[in-house]
Design a protein around this motif. Structure first.
Motif, short mmCIF file in Angstrom:
data_model
loop_
_atom_site.label_atom_id
_atom_site.label_comp_id
_atom_site.label_asym_id
_atom_site.label_seq_id
_atom_site.Cartn_x
_atom_site.Cartn_y
_atom_site.Cartn_z
N LYS A 2 0.78 -1.13 0.09
CA LYS A 2 0.03 0.10 -0.12
C LYS A 2 0.87 1.19 -0.07
O LYS A 2 2.04 1.15 0.56
CB LYS A 2 -0.87 0.00 1.12
N LYS A 3 0.40 2.22 -0.51
CA LYS A 3 0.99 3.52 -0.73
C LYS A 3 0.28 4.71 0.14
O LYS A 3 -0.82 4.62 0.18
CB LYS A 3 1.05 3.80 -2.15
N ILE A 4 1.02 5.68 0.14
CA ILE A 4 0.44 7.01 0.83
C ILE A 4 0.38 8.05 -0.39
O ILE A 4 1.58 8.23 -0.77
CB ILE A 4 1.27 7.45 1.92
N TYR A 5 -0.85 8.57 -0.55
CA TYR A 5 -0.85 9.70 -1.64
C TYR A 5 -1.29 10.92 -1.05
O TYR A 5 -2.28 11.07 -0.27
CB TYR A 5 -1.81 9.43 -2.71
N PHE A 22 -7.72 6.51 -5.66
CA PHE A 22 -6.47 5.65 -5.44
C PHE A 22 -6.73 4.48 -4.64
O PHE A 22 -5.66 3.91 -4.08
CB PHE A 22 -5.64 6.71 -4.62
N SER A 24 -7.08 1.12 -2.51
CA SER A 24 -7.21 0.67 -1.08
C SER A 24 -5.96 1.44 -0.38
O SER A 24 -5.43 0.98 0.67
CB SER A 24 -7.03 -0.88 -1.10
N ASN A 25 -5.38 2.43 -0.99
CA ASN A 25 -4.27 3.27 -0.45
C ASN A 25 -4.71 4.26 0.49
O ASN A 25 -5.73 4.68 0.53
CB ASN A 25 -3.44 3.74 -1.36
N GLU A 26 -3.58 4.95 1.05
CA GLU A 26 -4.10 6.12 2.34
C GLU A 26 -3.82 7.28 1.31
O GLU A 26 -2.94 7.96 0.64
CB GLU A 26 -2.98 6.08 3.57
N GLY A 77 -9.53 2.08 1.07
CA GLY A 77 -8.86 2.95 1.30
C GLY A 77 -9.06 3.58 2.79
O GLY A 77 -9.89 3.49 3.13
N ARG A 123 5.97 2.50 3.70
CA ARG A 123 5.24 2.71 2.51
C ARG A 123 5.82 3.58 1.64
O ARG A 123 6.06 4.78 2.20
CB ARG A 123 3.86 2.86 2.93
#
Length: 444
Positions: A2-5, A22, A24-26, A77, A123
């Motif tokens: 998972k990533k942080i945007y 985006f 299931s990412n944060e 997300g 992440r």
């Protein structure tokens, strides 16, 4: 993983649904973004509408949980509002004053540094911005930055042009001239052809034998063009693309036409000529309505002196220039007298036709590349019975701050309707304004 945007303000003002784009990412929204959105929500344009939409969505999320702790989204997300702008030092050392952009950069940098402190579970942190310089600054800081691409339709040369050149056996060209049609299924083509797409057949053996055809509205066969190359209100097609455009413009069975091309390719002139023929000569439509979006480069139109007509004249002048050419006016003021006498030609800013139902009219929208996807949907969905709408523009020449060649409403419309039999599109390529203008476009 998972990533942080981290989202810049311009992403949300461009597409408020970016909150949910985006997966299931944060998704992190810096608090300064809320301040910038708040400053835009009273605007009466598309940006104001998007600001209000984002505000309502955040308020809805607030009812679910605390935004500063993170709220779970339906797509799996997490949406979070970041209130803590600690550690400005690095950003200030490089860029000085803590502007709003630099505060957003600071949030992304802080997240990046925090994740690096936990190498085993770190992440990726990605700053998403439509501002090129913000992305450049992020790169200097060592933070990954991306443009917002979720709403893009096509990249670069993948744009639908409405025309294709096919190299075939000369026997197929002879068959067309004999029977005046070709069955697409029997041609054994590898590529898909769309309804109302134009096809240039050339001899694969290298002779000069060729033919210009159009895909039928049901997409089943290739047909000849119905129109001869006769003048339309004194305008004769100077190249194959202009002839294709006139074929679409004068076809009453195609209520949606889009024309793209660089300045000087004749989009506006031939469209106005076709419109005048349909309204004044054939009386197919009750009125010719010509509009273009007003994208202010300085003060908004409401702050300019004068009546509405005086305010609009500078933005509408390219339309009036073409009408003066078609009516062959000699003196200043002659065109206004002609338009007043006819009563069937109306030139408006796009602002004044929104919300209307427009039946029995031929509508021309110039500079449509400056419209967002939502604005194009609003306009086209207002077209009434027995009306036809034509949208013109150059996707490479955009004045809107949050649109580009791949995300503007005109490109979106072309790509969305290319498989529909009620629409047609042509990209005009050759400049016909003058030899000097064509050479300037190529050399400069």
């Amino acid at each position: 993983m998972k990533k942080i945007y981290v989202l810049d303000t311009n992403v949300l003002l461009h597409d408020p649904l970016a909150l949910f784009a985006f997966g299931s990412n944060e998704v992190v929204i810096p608090s300064v973004v809320l301040e910038e959105i708040d400053s835009k929500k009273r605007l009466a344009d598309e940006i104001g509408r998007n600001a209000r939409f984002v505000s309502r969505e955040l308020d809805r999320m607030r009812e679910i949980g605390h935004l500063h702790n993170g709220v779970a989204l339906e797509n799996g997300g997490v949406l979070k509002v970041e209130m803590n702008h600690r550690r400005f030092v690095r950003v200030q050392e490089l860029f000085g004053e803590m502007t709003n952009d630099n505060r957003i950069l600071a949030v992304a940098l802080n997240y990046h540094l925090e994740e690096q402190e936990q190498p085993e579970s770190a992440r990726p942190v990605i700053l998403v911005s439509k501002d090129v310089l913000v992305r450049v600054k992020a790169d200097v800081l060592g933070v990954t930055a991306e443009d917002y691409l979720s709403d893009r339709i096509a990249e670069g040369t993948d744009h639908y042009t409405g025309q294709v050149t096919l190299h075939v056996h000369p026997a197929q060209i002879d068959e067309f001239y004999t029977y005046r049609f070709l069955s697409i299924n029997q041609m054994g083509l590898k590529q898909k052809l769309h309804p109302n797409e134009f096809v240039i057949l050339r001899d694969e053996l290298g002779t000069s034998k060729s033919a210009l055809l159009k895909v039928s509205q049901d997409g089943a066969r290739l047909e000849p063009l119905h129109l001869s190359n006769e003048p339309v209100w004194g305008i004769t097609a100077r190249n194959a693309q202009q002839r294709m455009a006139l074929e679409l413009l004068l076809n009453d069975d195609i209520p949606l036409v889009t024309l793209t091309g660089r300045a000087g390719t004749g989009k506006t002139l031939i469209t106005l000529a076709a419109g005048l023929m349909k309204v004044e000569d054939e009386h197919k439509y009750k009125k010719l309505l010509i509009a273009r979006p007003v994208v202010p480069m300085g003060k908004d139109i409401g702050y300019l002196p004068g009546e509405k007509e005086e305010k609009l004249r500078p933005w509408m002048q390219p339309i009036y220039d073409n009408l003066e050419f078609l009516f062959d006016t000699k003196k200043s003021g002659d065109l206004d007298k002609i338009l007043m006498g006819l009563g069937s030609i109306q030139v408006e800013a796009l602002t004044y036709i929104r919300g209307r139902s427009i039946p029995g009219q031929l509508i021309i929208i110039d500079e449509a590349q400056n419209l967002s996807k939502h604005e194009v949907k609003t306009i086209v969905s207002r077209v009434g019975e027995h009306s036809k709408i034509v949208l013109l523009g150059d996707p490479e020449q955009i004045d809107h701050p949050y649109l580009d060649a791949q995300s503007n409403g005109l490109t979106y419309l072309v790509e969305s309707f290319k498989a529909e039999g009620i629409s047609g599109h042509v990209t005009l390529e050759k400049g016909e304004r003058s030899k000097l203008a064509q050479l300037a476009a190529e050399k400069l």
